[in-house]
Enzyme design. Structure first.
Site, short mmCIF file in Angstrom:
data_model
loop_
_atom_site.label_atom_id
_atom_site.label_comp_id
_atom_site.label_asym_id
_atom_site.label_seq_id
_atom_site.Cartn_x
_atom_site.Cartn_y
_atom_site.Cartn_z
N ASP A 13 0.99 -1.27 0.17
CA ASP A 13 -0.05 0.19 0.00
C ASP A 13 0.80 1.40 -0.19
O ASP A 13 0.51 2.18 0.46
CB ASP A 13 -0.89 0.25 1.75
CG ASP A 13 -1.67 -0.89 1.27
OD1 ASP A 13 -1.81 -1.95 0.21
OD2 ASP A 13 -1.91 -1.47 2.15
N LYS A 16 1.75 1.75 -4.83
CA LYS A 16 2.40 1.10 -6.09
C LYS A 16 1.86 1.48 -7.37
O LYS A 16 2.13 1.97 -8.70
CB LYS A 16 2.64 0.03 -6.65
CG LYS A 16 3.72 -0.62 -4.78
CD LYS A 16 3.94 -1.83 -4.94
CE LYS A 16 2.15 -2.61 -4.24
NZ LYS A 16 2.13 -2.68 -2.99
N HIS A 41 -4.36 -1.98 -5.61
CA HIS A 41 -3.80 -0.88 -6.20
C HIS A 41 -4.86 -0.07 -6.50
O HIS A 41 -5.71 0.01 -7.52
CB HIS A 41 -3.40 -1.26 -7.38
CG HIS A 41 -1.80 -2.66 -6.74
ND1 HIS A 41 -0.66 -2.71 -7.56
CD2 HIS A 41 -1.75 -2.87 -5.38
CE1 HIS A 41 0.02 -3.89 -7.32
NE2 HIS A 41 -0.63 -3.68 -6.02
N GLN A 223 1.99 -6.47 -3.43
CA GLN A 223 2.30 -5.98 -1.59
C GLN A 223 4.27 -5.16 -1.25
O GLN A 223 4.53 -4.18 -2.17
CB GLN A 223 2.94 -7.81 -1.38
CG GLN A 223 0.97 -8.45 -1.10
CD GLN A 223 0.76 -9.25 -1.77
OE1 GLN A 223 1.87 -9.62 -3.12
NE2 GLN A 223 -0.54 -8.86 -2.51
P1 GDP Z 1 -0.83 0.36 -3.53
O1 GDP Z 1 -0.93 -1.71 -3.04
O2 GDP Z 1 1.03 0.28 -3.15
O3 GDP Z 1 -1.17 0.70 -5.02
O4 GDP Z 1 -1.45 1.49 -2.60
P2 GDP Z 1 -3.22 1.35 -1.93
O5 GDP Z 1 -3.91 2.12 -3.68
O6 GDP Z 1 -3.63 0.27 -1.70
O7 GDP Z 1 -2.79 2.97 -0.98
C1 GDP Z 1 -2.65 3.54 -1.71
C2 GDP Z 1 -3.21 5.44 -1.44
O8 GDP Z 1 -2.45 6.10 -1.28
C3 GDP Z 1 -4.53 5.08 -2.93
O9 GDP Z 1 -5.39 5.12 -1.06
C4 GDP Z 1 -4.35 5.81 -2.81
O10 GDP Z 1 -5.44 6.99 -3.63
C5 GDP Z 1 -2.92 6.80 -2.13
N1 GDP Z 1 -2.04 7.67 -2.69
C6 GDP Z 1 -1.17 7.78 -3.30
N2 GDP Z 1 -0.15 8.34 -3.16
C7 GDP Z 1 -0.74 9.31 -2.61
C8 GDP Z 1 -0.07 10.53 -2.24
O11 GDP Z 1 0.84 11.38 -2.59
N3 GDP Z 1 -0.95 11.66 -1.32
C9 GDP Z 1 -2.18 11.05 -1.18
N4 GDP Z 1 -2.47 11.78 -0.16
N5 GDP Z 1 -2.61 10.04 -1.41
C10 GDP Z 1 -1.81 9.05 -1.63
P1 IMO Z 2 -0.84 -4.63 -2.13
O1 IMO Z 2 -0.58 -5.41 -3.39
C1 IMO Z 2 -0.97 -4.08 2.65
C2 IMO Z 2 -1.07 -8.26 4.12
C3 IMO Z 2 -2.18 -9.81 4.88
C4 IMO Z 2 -1.37 -10.05 5.75
C5 IMO Z 2 -0.55 -10.60 4.71
C6 IMO Z 2 -1.06 -11.94 4.35
O2 IMO Z 2 -2.29 -3.53 -2.18
O3 IMO Z 2 0.53 -3.45 -1.34
P2 IMO Z 2 -1.76 -12.59 2.64
O4 IMO Z 2 -3.45 -12.58 1.81
O5 IMO Z 2 -1.34 -12.44 1.79
O6 IMO Z 2 -1.87 -13.91 2.68
O7 IMO Z 2 -2.20 -11.96 4.25
O8 IMO Z 2 -0.34 -9.83 3.99
N1 IMO Z 2 -1.18 -7.91 2.59
C7 IMO Z 2 -1.52 -6.91 2.20
N2 IMO Z 2 -0.83 -5.88 3.20
N3 IMO Z 2 -1.22 -4.43 0.54
C8 IMO Z 2 -1.56 -5.86 0.27
O9 IMO Z 2 -1.20 -5.72 -1.24
C9 IMO Z 2 -1.32 -7.09 0.85
N4 IMO Z 2 -2.20 -7.99 1.05
C10 IMO Z 2 -0.75 -8.76 1.74
O10 IMO Z 2 -2.71 -7.83 5.46
O11 IMO Z 2 -0.87 -9.24 6.74
MG MG Z 3 -2.61 -1.29 -1.67
#
Ligand code: GDP
Ligand code: IMO
Ligand code: MG
Length: 465
Positions: A13, A16, A41, A223
């Site tokens: 999170d 990416k 994502h 991840q």
């Molecule tokens: P990922 O799994 O690495 O793709 O990340 P996620 O999408 O799960 O979580 C990142 C969150 O942060 C999402 O809600 C994005 O829209 C938000 N986000 C990404 N970059 C920024 C930033 O620079 N500022 C803010 N405020 N939010 C961001």
């Molecule tokens: P993205 O790609 C954040 C965490 C789960 C748990 C552990 C194992 O969005 O960054 P799983 O279901 O994979 O067996 O869970 O890994 N986890 C993540 N946490 N972002 C993710 O993906 C995750 N994918 C798995 O919360 O602790």
């Molecule tokens: Mg994510």
């Protein structure tokens, strides 16, 4: 031409999806190579928001070919739901290829995910319950069913007949009661196969051809490094390799296919699920970080993310194991309004300063972060951050510039992107036009300590939320 890998450097999170979306504008192919529908994502385009689980984050760009590589475990029902969802929103989704060698998530994987977590006690990772662990267990144990198998009714039936009785025995042994009817699963997965057939391809060949023809290829990590099954905080991570090297195995190309590795680092730390988290905050400070900038809630499960300060001990390990050439620092806007911003640069372990991330989880739980306090910057509204992004790095508050430059220096990778908001426009691109030379790694970590001290002290007990 070698491709670029985008890798999470913390617990997932990091943003990416957003960075991949930005880079997809100049790419011909985006390939997901690990994980499964545990990923979430987010891509924000104007007021439109997308939360991709299995689909690569370039899917909304029609000129970009999007590949789900062999390293991904594919939940066909989830994938079809995502495809249908995008079609309803007006996207054709003709630019998708799914590897014939990818393993398929079966109904017993989801059942076992919950059952296994239930019997693990304090060792449970608090998974996303999407069947990811059991699907990878079956892949490695040679119990797996691959995409190519569901396309072939004879193979599918044979595998179900061979595997299902054993799966039922395991479910029973773990206290489960669920029983799966072979014929029902056969029909359901044959239906999935019929619908997915048009996307199935020899994905390794597709990616190889793109690279050989000088196309620009982006490897999208899911991840993060500290969830990686080898390099992460075992057993509190996920079941696949999330590091840059996995991009080759998980897409079916050789190591020379990657020329640039962009590490995505959130300006602070967050995680969902259990496990030690040295810089974790609670109370008002945690609330401050969690509630700002769009909120820190799981994209997949909506669980509130645990939050803490940036931990350079963690991220230094990520820089090394991924061979980072470049950095993308995200969510800098969220830290606005703090007088000082603490960053952990080492751990205190019984008065010994550790700069290396420990392998032993008890040692990690005993560590207290040692902070450097950096000067904070003002809290600005989103439109002001957007204006700054349009004007480039020099327009950032000078304290924010110092913050990211400090991270850059500590990690020995070149700052490529700074993100100050969710949208594409909230991104500062600092890349040079030439390929970044690999920096000489400043391996100042030292070796990891071997074992916890006795008697154990719960300096910082980890909490599962
Ligand atoms: P990922 O799994 O690495 O793709 O990340 P996620 O999408 O799960 O979580 C990142 C969150 O942060 C999402 O809600 C994005 O829209 C938000 N986000 C990404 N970059 C920024 C930033 O620079 N500022 C803010 N405020 N939010 C961001
Ligand atoms: P993205 O790609 C954040 C965490 C789960 C748990 C552990 C194992 O969005 O960054 P799983 O279901 O994979 O067996 O869970 O890994 N986890 C993540 N946490 N972002 C993710 O993906 C995750 N994918 C798995 O919360 O602790
Ligand atoms: Mg994510």
């Amino acid at each position: 031409m070698p491709g670029t890998a985008v890798i999470g450097c913390q617990f997932g999170d990091e943003g990416k999806g957003k960075i991949v979306d930005v880079l997809a504008a100049e790419s011909d192919l985006v390939v997901r190579f690990n994980g499964g529908a545990n990923a979430g994502h987010t891509v924000q385009v104007g007021s439109d928001s997308f939360a991709f689980r299995l689909l690569p984050s370039g899917i909304i760009r029609p000129n970009v070919l999007n590949v789900i590589g062999n390293g991904v475990v594919v939940d066909p029902g989830q994938l079809l739901e995502e495809i249908d969802g995008l079609r309803q929103r007006g996207y054709a989704v003709e630019n998708l290829r799914v590897s014939d060698r990818a393993h398929v998530v079966m109904p017993w994987h989801k059942a076992l995910d919950t059952l296994e977590e239930g019997v693990k006690g304090g060792m449970a990772a608090e998974t996303t319950k999407r069947g990811i662990g059991p699907a990878f267990e079956d892949k490695v144990g040679r119990w797996g069913i691959r995409v190519t198998d569901i396309l072939d009714p004879i193979v599918l039936r044979k595998k179900l007949e061979s595997y299902l009785p054993a799966k039922h025995r395991i479910i029973l042994a773990l206290g489960g009661t669920e029983s799966f009817v072979l014929e029902r699963i056969f029909n359901q997965y044959r239906e999935f196969a019929t619908r997915l057939q048009e996307f199935v391809a020899d994905a390794g060949f597709v990616v190889h051809e793109a690279l050989a023809n000088g196309k620009s290829v982006l490897f999208e990590g899911a991840q993060g490094t500290h969830l990686d099954v080898d390099h992460g905080i075992y057993p509190y991570g996920t079941s696949s390799n999330c590091v840059a090297a996995a991009a080759c195995v998980g897409s079916g190309v050789g190591p020379a296919a990657i020329g640039r590795v962009i590490g995505v680092v959130k300006a602070f730390t967050s995680r969902v699920g259990a496990g030690p988290f040295p810089t974790e905050l609670d109370g008002k400070e945690a609330e401050y970080l969690r509630e700002r900038g769009g909120g820190e809630y799981g994209t997949v499960t909506r669980r509130p993310r645990r939050v803490g300060w940036l931990d350079l001990v963690m991220v230094r390990l990520s820089a090394r194991v991924n061979g980072l050439t470049d950095l993308a620092v995200t969510k800098l806007d969220v830290l606005g309004g703090l007088e000082t911003v603490p960053v952990a640069f080492a751990y205190d372990h019984y008065d010994e300063e550790l700069r290396a991330f420990p392998a032993n989880m008890h040692v990690l739980a005993e560590c207290n972060p040692v902070y450097e306090e950096l000067t904070g910057w003002e809290d600005l509204p989103p439109e002001e951050w957007r204006r700054i992004a349009a004007n480039g790095f020099g327009a950032l508050p000078k304290e924010a510039q110092a913050y990211v430059r400090w991270i850059e220096k500590e990690l020995g990778a070149k700052l490529a992107f700074v993100s100050v908001g969710r949208g594409r426009e909230d991104t500062i691109d600092l890349r040079r036009t030439t390929v970044t030379p690999r920096p000489t790694a400043r391996l100042t970590e030292g070796p990891t300590p071997a074992a916890p001290r006795s008697p154990r002290r719960s300096a910082k007990s980890h909490r599962a939320k």
